[in-house]
Design a protein around this motif. Structure first.
Motif, PDB file in Angstrom:
ATOM      1  N   UNK A   9       0.969   5.056  -2.135  1.00  0.00           N
ATOM      2  CA  UNK A   9       0.788   4.931  -0.973  1.00  0.00           C
ATOM      3  C   UNK A   9       1.727   5.047   0.152  1.00  0.00           C
ATOM      4  N   UNK A  10       1.108   4.776   1.056  1.00  0.00           N
ATOM      5  CA  UNK A  10       1.638   4.989   2.548  1.00  0.00           C
ATOM      6  C   UNK A  10       3.371   4.959   2.787  1.00  0.00           C
ATOM      7  N   UNK A  11       3.648   4.710   3.559  1.00  0.00           N
ATOM      8  CA  UNK A  11       5.345   4.183   4.041  1.00  0.00           C
ATOM      9  C   UNK A  11       5.141   2.500   3.497  1.00  0.00           C
ATOM     10  N   UNK A  12       4.546   2.162   4.828  1.00  0.00           N
ATOM     11  CA  UNK A  12       4.301   0.653   5.143  1.00  0.00           C
ATOM     12  C   UNK A  12       3.429   0.020   4.257  1.00  0.00           C
ATOM     13  N   UNK A  13       2.574   0.889   3.269  1.00  0.00           N
ATOM     14  CA  UNK A  13       2.266  -0.186   1.866  1.00  0.00           C
ATOM     15  C   UNK A  13       2.784   0.199   0.622  1.00  0.00           C
ATOM     16  N   UNK A  14       3.975   0.149   1.000  1.00  0.00           N
ATOM     17  CA  UNK A  14       4.929  -0.026  -0.494  1.00  0.00           C
ATOM     18  C   UNK A  14       5.672  -1.603  -0.370  1.00  0.00           C
ATOM     19  N   UNK A  15       5.390  -1.793  -1.432  1.00  0.00           N
ATOM     20  CA  UNK A  15       6.060  -3.578  -1.889  1.00  0.00           C
ATOM     21  C   UNK A  15       7.084  -3.976  -2.486  1.00  0.00           C
ATOM     22  N   UNK A  16       8.209  -4.488  -2.006  1.00  0.00           N
ATOM     23  CA  UNK A  16       9.598  -4.239  -2.908  1.00  0.00           C
ATOM     24  C   UNK A  16       9.063  -5.365  -4.332  1.00  0.00           C
ATOM     25  N   UNK A  17       8.449  -5.626  -4.081  1.00  0.00           N
ATOM     26  CA  UNK A  17       7.904  -6.420  -5.754  1.00  0.00           C
ATOM     27  C   UNK A  17       7.130  -5.091  -6.873  1.00  0.00           C
ATOM     28  N   UNK A  18       6.516  -4.296  -6.070  1.00  0.00           N
ATOM     29  CA  UNK A  18       5.593  -2.736  -6.635  1.00  0.00           C
ATOM     30  C   UNK A  18       7.462  -2.405  -7.056  1.00  0.00           C
ATOM     31  N   UNK A  19       8.047  -2.249  -6.565  1.00  0.00           N
ATOM     32  CA  UNK A  19       8.805  -1.748  -6.285  1.00  0.00           C
ATOM     33  C   UNK A  19       9.810  -1.461  -7.413  1.00  0.00           C
ATOM     34  N   UNK A  20      10.616  -2.751  -7.510  1.00  0.00           N
ATOM     35  CA  UNK A  20      11.096  -3.484  -8.537  1.00  0.00           C
ATOM     36  C   UNK A  20      10.310  -3.712  -9.927  1.00  0.00           C
ATOM     37  N   UNK A  21       9.312  -4.220  -9.612  1.00  0.00           N
ATOM     38  CA  UNK A  21       8.263  -4.131 -11.550  1.00  0.00           C
ATOM     39  C   UNK A  21       8.414  -2.879 -11.887  1.00  0.00           C
TER      40      UNK A  21
END
Length: 103
Positions: A9-21
């Motif tokens: 993903x591009x930077x603006x497509x990164x979501x905290x929910x996905x990162x934490x999961x």
């Protein structure tokens, strides 16, 4: 040597929910800790993990697709690096907190 980035993903497509999961799994945390100590990146097979090669590839893909790491090919090797700058810009302190948390 040809260098090709794998889909991420591009930077603006990164979501905290996905990162934490993505980070909510012990083997993936182990990968992140190894990458944090190697800003130049590490070939996927050089990270010591208690899993098979296919499971290692799965964990690296999950982290890459969540935007936690970036992976590119150099010849036949896949080199992964932590997307520290992107994560710090989007979620200040998150990665630092995870990396310094008691194990």
């Amino acid at each position: 040597m040809t260098r090709k980035a794998l889909p991420q993903p591009e930077r603006d497509e990164i979501r905290v929910e996905s990162v934490l999961q993505a980070l909510g799994e012990p083997v993936r945390l182990q990968i992140i800790r190894a990458l944090a100590d190697a800003p130049e990146g590490i070939a996927c097979g050089e990270i010591e993990l208690p899993v098979t090669a296919s499971t290692r590839a799965h964990h690296l893909r999950i982290l890459r697709e969540a935007g936690v790491l970036s992976t590119h090919t150099e010849g036949t090797r896949r080199i992964s690096t932590l997307r520290r700058e992107d994560l710090e810009t989007l979620y200040p302190g998150l990665l630092t907190g995870i990396l310094t948390a008691p194990r």
